[in-house]
Write a protein that holds these residues in place. Structure first.
Motif, PDB file in Angstrom:
ATOM      1  N   MET A   1       0.852  -1.188   0.000  1.00 59.28           N
ATOM      2  CA  MET A   1       0.000   0.000   0.000  1.00 59.28           C
ATOM      3  C   MET A   1       0.893   1.245   0.000  1.00 59.28           C
ATOM      4  N   VAL A   2       0.539   2.199  -0.819  1.00 57.00           N
ATOM      5  CA  VAL A   2       1.275   3.459  -0.861  1.00 57.00           C
ATOM      6  C   VAL A   2       1.115   4.159   0.486  1.00 57.00           C
ATOM      7  N   GLU A   3       2.203   4.665   1.036  1.00 59.74           N
ATOM      8  CA  GLU A   3       2.193   5.300   2.356  1.00 59.74           C
ATOM      9  C   GLU A   3       1.720   6.751   2.280  1.00 59.74           C
ATOM     10  N   ARG A   4       0.479   6.915   2.015  1.00 62.57           N
ATOM     11  CA  ARG A   4      -0.117   8.253   1.963  1.00 62.57           C
ATOM     12  C   ARG A   4      -1.414   8.240   2.759  1.00 62.57           C
ATOM     13  N   PRO A   5      -1.649   9.284   3.530  1.00 62.42           N
ATOM     14  CA  PRO A   5      -2.891   9.341   4.302  1.00 62.42           C
ATOM     15  C   PRO A   5      -4.139   9.212   3.433  1.00 62.42           C
ATOM     16  N   SER A   6      -4.123   9.782   2.245  1.00 65.17           N
ATOM     17  CA  SER A   6      -5.310   9.719   1.386  1.00 65.17           C
ATOM     18  C   SER A   6      -5.615   8.281   0.972  1.00 65.17           C
ATOM     19  N   VAL A   7      -4.572   7.486   0.746  1.00 67.65           N
ATOM     20  CA  VAL A   7      -4.757   6.077   0.356  1.00 67.65           C
ATOM     21  C   VAL A   7      -5.334   5.294   1.532  1.00 67.65           C
ATOM     22  N   LEU A   8      -4.735   5.463   2.711  1.00 69.74           N
ATOM     23  CA  LEU A   8      -5.216   4.741   3.891  1.00 69.74           C
ATOM     24  C   LEU A   8      -6.622   5.200   4.271  1.00 69.74           C
ATOM     25  N   GLU A   9      -6.894   6.485   4.160  1.00 65.03           N
ATOM     26  CA  GLU A   9      -8.229   7.007   4.471  1.00 65.03           C
ATOM     27  C   GLU A   9      -9.277   6.331   3.586  1.00 65.03           C
ATOM     28  N   ARG A  10      -9.021   6.264   2.290  1.00 62.64           N
ATOM     29  CA  ARG A  10      -9.977   5.668   1.345  1.00 62.64           C
ATOM     30  C   ARG A  10     -10.202   4.188   1.675  1.00 62.64           C
ATOM     31  N   GLU A  11      -9.105   3.440   1.857  1.00 63.07           N
ATOM     32  CA  GLU A  11      -9.221   2.002   2.142  1.00 63.07           C
ATOM     33  C   GLU A  11      -9.892   1.753   3.495  1.00 63.07           C
ATOM     34  N   PHE A  12      -9.504   2.546   4.479  1.00 60.43           N
ATOM     35  CA  PHE A  12     -10.084   2.376   5.808  1.00 60.43           C
ATOM     36  C   PHE A  12     -11.585   2.633   5.773  1.00 60.43           C
ATOM     37  N   ASN A  13     -11.981   3.757   5.217  1.00 61.02           N
ATOM     38  CA  ASN A  13     -13.410   4.107   5.201  1.00 61.02           C
ATOM     39  C   ASN A  13     -14.243   3.123   4.385  1.00 61.02           C
ATOM     40  N   ALA A  14     -13.639   2.489   3.399  1.00 67.24           N
ATOM     41  CA  ALA A  14     -14.360   1.477   2.615  1.00 67.24           C
ATOM     42  C   ALA A  14     -14.628   0.217   3.441  1.00 67.24           C
ATOM     43  N   ASN A  15     -13.867   0.026   4.526  1.00 66.06           N
ATOM     44  CA  ASN A  15     -13.999  -1.179   5.348  1.00 66.06           C
ATOM     45  C   ASN A  15     -14.551  -0.924   6.748  1.00 66.06           C
ATOM     46  N   PHE A  16     -14.733   0.327   7.112  1.00 67.69           N
ATOM     47  CA  PHE A  16     -15.188   0.667   8.469  1.00 67.69           C
ATOM     48  C   PHE A  16     -16.698   0.829   8.490  1.00 67.69           C
ATOM     49  N   TRP A  17     -17.348   0.228   9.480  1.00 71.34           N
ATOM     50  CA  TRP A  17     -18.807   0.245   9.575  1.00 71.34           C
ATOM     51  C   TRP A  17     -19.326   1.510  10.265  1.00 71.34           C
ATOM     52  N   GLY A  18     -18.446   2.219  10.943  1.00 72.69           N
ATOM     53  CA  GLY A  18     -18.865   3.415  11.678  1.00 72.69           C
ATOM     54  C   GLY A  18     -18.740   4.676  10.843  1.00 72.69           C
ATOM     55  N   ARG A  19     -18.726   5.784  11.547  1.00 72.21           N
ATOM     56  CA  ARG A  19     -18.594   7.085  10.907  1.00 72.21           C
ATOM     57  C   ARG A  19     -17.218   7.192  10.249  1.00 72.21           C
ATOM     58  N   SER A  20     -17.165   7.705   9.051  1.00 69.71           N
ATOM     59  CA  SER A  20     -15.908   7.821   8.307  1.00 69.71           C
ATOM     60  C   SER A  20     -14.888   8.640   9.075  1.00 69.71           C
ATOM     61  N   VAL A  21     -13.618   8.297   8.888  1.00 70.32           N
ATOM     62  CA  VAL A  21     -12.552   9.096   9.492  1.00 70.32           C
ATOM     63  C   VAL A  21     -12.060  10.112   8.466  1.00 70.32           C
ATOM     64  N   SER A  22     -11.525  11.179   8.957  1.00 69.21           N
ATOM     65  CA  SER A  22     -11.058  12.250   8.080  1.00 69.21           C
ATOM     66  C   SER A  22      -9.611  12.013   7.632  1.00 69.21           C
ATOM     67  N   PHE A  23      -9.236  12.731   6.609  1.00 71.05           N
ATOM     68  CA  PHE A  23      -7.856  12.720   6.138  1.00 71.05           C
ATOM     69  C   PHE A  23      -6.924  13.142   7.275  1.00 71.05           C
ATOM     70  N   GLN A  24      -7.344  14.155   8.044  1.00 68.32           N
ATOM     71  CA  GLN A  24      -6.524  14.658   9.141  1.00 68.32           C
ATOM     72  C   GLN A  24      -6.306  13.601  10.219  1.00 68.32           C
ATOM     73  N   ALA A  25      -7.341  12.835  10.528  1.00 70.25           N
ATOM     74  CA  ALA A  25      -7.212  11.781  11.540  1.00 70.25           C
ATOM     75  C   ALA A  25      -6.198  10.738  11.086  1.00 70.25           C
ATOM     76  N   VAL A  26      -6.309  10.298   9.849  1.00 74.89           N
ATOM     77  CA  VAL A  26      -5.375   9.302   9.312  1.00 74.89           C
ATOM     78  C   VAL A  26      -3.962   9.880   9.264  1.00 74.89           C
ATOM     79  N   SER A  27      -3.850  11.132   8.896  1.00 71.77           N
ATOM     80  CA  SER A  27      -2.551  11.797   8.861  1.00 71.77           C
ATOM     81  C   SER A  27      -1.924  11.812  10.252  1.00 71.77           C
ATOM     82  N   ARG A  28      -2.734  12.061  11.281  1.00 74.46           N
ATOM     83  CA  ARG A  28      -2.217  12.051  12.659  1.00 74.46           C
ATOM     84  C   ARG A  28      -1.741  10.659  13.056  1.00 74.46           C
ATOM     85  N   TRP A  29      -2.441   9.600  12.627  1.00 76.41           N
ATOM     86  CA  TRP A  29      -1.990   8.233  12.908  1.00 76.41           C
ATOM     87  C   TRP A  29      -0.630   7.983  12.259  1.00 76.41           C
ATOM     88  N   MET A  30      -0.534   8.382  11.007  1.00 84.58           N
ATOM     89  CA  MET A  30       0.679   8.088  10.240  1.00 84.58           C
ATOM     90  C   MET A  30       1.875   8.945  10.652  1.00 84.58           C
TER      91      MET A  30
END
Length: 134
Positions: A21-50
């Motif tokens: 997987m490409v190490e970019r917050p936008s990539v992880l955000e898209r993949e994560f939100n496609a698999n998460f059953w709850g409220r979507s996470v933001s680009f900023q949240a994923v960026s903070r994780w990374m």
């Protein structure tokens, strides 16, 4: 940035690389939100994780780990901690969690020895342990 958060971000990035997987917050955000059953996470949240600024909550960590094909405990705390947890769950001795590959190989070799040689090796180990305490 705390060590815990920085280490988490390093494990997260390494896991992303490991699955190609490409190490970019936008990539992880898209993949994560496609698999998460709850409220979507933001680009900023994923960026903070990374970037080692925050660690996701347990529900998000579960989804991240599945997405990255690893155990949630290993993603959150590292492989060594996950190995200790697995050993503890199985009810194995605590020393096994700190034994590295060479230690485990030595114990296996010891167990494969005939009884007379095992006795000799045991006596040698006990003697060495006593002399190191002095």
């Amino acid at each position: 940035m705390s060590n815990e958060k920085r280490e988490f971000s390093q494990r997260l990035r390494a896991a992303m690389r490991a699955i190609g997987m490409v190490e970019r917050p936008s990539v992880l955000e898209r993949e994560f939100n496609a698999n998460f059953w709850g409220r979507s996470v933001s680009f900023q949240a994923v960026s903070r994780w990374m970037n080692g600024k925050s660690i996701p909550t347990q529900d998000k960590l579960q989804v991240l780990a599945a997405l990255l094909r690893m155990e949630p405990h290993a993603l959150r705390y590292g492989e060594r901690a996950a190995r200790r947890a697995r050993i503890h769950e199985r009810g194995l001795p605590a020393w096994l969690s700190t034994a590295d590959r060479q230690d485990r190989a030595a114990v296996e070799a010891f167990m494969a020895l005939p009884p007379a040689q095992r006795k000799l090796a045991r006596e040698l180990i006990i003697s060495l342990a006593k002399s190191s305490r002095r």
